[in-house]
Enzyme design. Structure first.
Site, mmCIF file in Angstrom:
data_model
loop_
_atom_site.group_PDB
_atom_site.id
_atom_site.type_symbol
_atom_site.label_atom_id
_atom_site.label_comp_id
_atom_site.label_asym_id
_atom_site.label_seq_id
_atom_site.Cartn_x
_atom_site.Cartn_y
_atom_site.Cartn_z
ATOM 1 C CG ASP A 1 1.025 -2.515 0.206
ATOM 2 O OD1 ASP A 1 1.911 -2.253 1.036
ATOM 3 O OD2 ASP A 1 0.781 -3.666 -0.210
ATOM 4 C CB VAL A 2 0.526 3.336 -2.914
ATOM 5 C CG1 VAL A 2 -0.207 4.229 -3.915
ATOM 6 C CG2 VAL A 2 1.621 4.133 -2.209
#
Length: 304
Positions: free
Chosen positions: A136-137
Site C-alpha cells: 500500500d502507498v
C-alpha cells in the site's frame, strides 16, 4: 463524478487529506481539484483547510484520466537492499506507490528504478514491468522487483503458490485476545465504498497469522505472517477483530491516538521478505528496520 461518504474515522481531517485517503488520488492532485472548484462537501465548494465530519458527502469531479505511464523520476527515501541480474529488493518509504496508476500522481517505485538506471526486462504493461507484489502507498518496507523474464515468471508463481515468506510488524490499538492467533476471513470490495476493502461473503480466501511482540498501555506491537496477500489484508483483518492499525482511520482507528504519536499513516512495516532466488535456487532473506516516523511513535507509546 466520484461520490463518497466520509467515515467517522476521518472526522476532523482536512478535506484534501481525507479525499486523498478515501480515493487514492494523490494529495497534490486533490489540491488542484479544490483550487478548480471541483471538490464539494455536502454540496458546497471547499478550500484545502475545510475540515470533514463523519457522514459528510464528498464529491470530486475528476477529469478524464491520463493513461498510466512511467515518468523516470528519482524518489527520496527509496533504499536498495539488494541488486543482481535477476532481482532488485527495495526498501519502500510510505507515500510511494508500487507503480504508476490512474488517479495517482505521486511518486512510485517503477519510475524511480527507471530514473536510477535499472534495466527491467519483463513482460506485462510498461508501467508494471517487474512488479510481482505490491505494498500500500501508506505502508513502508520490503518489496522485490523482477529484472528478468525468468525472475518475473518464477516470483509470480512463488507468490501465487504462497511459498514466499512475508513478515510485517504492526502497531494495533488495544490488546488482541488471544495474544497469538489466526484470522481466516474472506476479503473483497466493500459493498458501499469501492475504495475500501471488507470481510464479505464470497470474498477471496484470506489468512493472517499474528503474535504479540510487546504490549503497551494503549496499543500492541504484533508480528504478522501473511499466508495470502490480499489488498489491505492486514488492515482489514485487524480492524475486523477490533484492533485496527494505529494511524489507519479508514479502517476505524482512533485519530487522537495517531495524533499523539505523530503518525500520518498506518503503523505497518514489511520487515522481512524471504523466497527462493529465481537465478540461484537458494533461499534468500532480506530485512528492514523501522523508519523514523514508526520509531518515534513506538518510543512515545512505550512511555505512556
Amino acid at each position: 463524478m466520484s461520490i463518497h461518504l466520509v467515515p467517522d474515522g476521518l472526522a476532523g481531517e482536512r478535506v484534501d487529506a481525507a479525499a486523498s485517503r478515501m480515493t487514492g488520488v494523490s494529495r497534490s492532485r486533490v489540491a488542484e481539484l479544490i483550487a478548480a472548484g471541483s471538490v464539494l462537501l455536502n454540496g458546497e465548494v471547499v478550500t484545502k483547510s475545510t475540515r470533514v465530519s463523519g457522514g459528510d458527502l464528498l464529491e470530486l469531479e475528476l477529469s478524464e484520466p491520463r493513461m498510466a505511464q512511467v515518468t523516470p523520476t528519482l524518489v527520496d527515501g527509496i533504499g536498495i537492499v539488494h541488486d543482481d541480474a535477476d532481482i532488485v529488493v527495495i526498501d519502500k518509504p510510505a507515500g510511494v506507490a508500487a507503480h504508476p496508476s490512474l488517479g495517482w500522481d505521486g511518486p512510485d517505485v517503477v519510475s524511480h528504478l527507471a530514473a536510477a538506471g535499472f534495466r527491467i526486462s519483463t513482460s506485462g504493461a510498461a508501467e508494471r514491468q517487474g512488479i510481482v507484489q505490491r505494498l500500500d502507498v501508506g505502508t513502508s518496507g520490503l518489496m522485490v522487483v523482477a529484472k528478468s523474464e525468468l525472475a518475473y515468471t518464477a516470483l509470480k508463481r512463488a507468490f501465487r503458490e504462497r511459498t514466499v515468506s512475508k513478515i510485517y510488524h504492526a502497531l494495533v490499538q488495544g490488546h488482541p485476545d488471544p495474544f497469538t492467533g489466526t484470522i481466516d476471513a474472506p476479503i473483497g470490495r466493500h459493498p458501499g465504498h469501492d475504495w475500501k476493502m471488507a470481510i464479505v461473503d464470497g470474498g477471496r480466501h484470506s489468512v493472517t497469522h499474528y503474535e504479540t511482540l510487546e504490549a503497551f498501555r494503549s496499543a500492541t506491537l504484533l508480528e504478522i505472517h501473511l499466508e495470502t496477500g490480499r489488498t489491505h489484508q492486514i488492515r482489514v483483518h485487524m480492524a475486523a477483530v477490533k484492533h485496527p492499525c494505529v494511524g489507519d482511520p479508514l479502517y476505524g482507528s482512533d485519530p487522537t491516538l495517531a495524533a499523539r504519536l505523530g503518525l500520518e499513516r498506518q503503523w505497518l512495516h514489511a520487515v522481512e521478505l524471504g523466497f527462493e532466488h529465481p537465478g540461484s535456487g537458494e533461499w534468500v532473506t532480506f530485512s528492514s528496520s523501522y523508519p523514523a516516523d514508526l520509531k518515534h511513535a513506538l518510543d512515545v507509546v512505550s512511555q505512556a
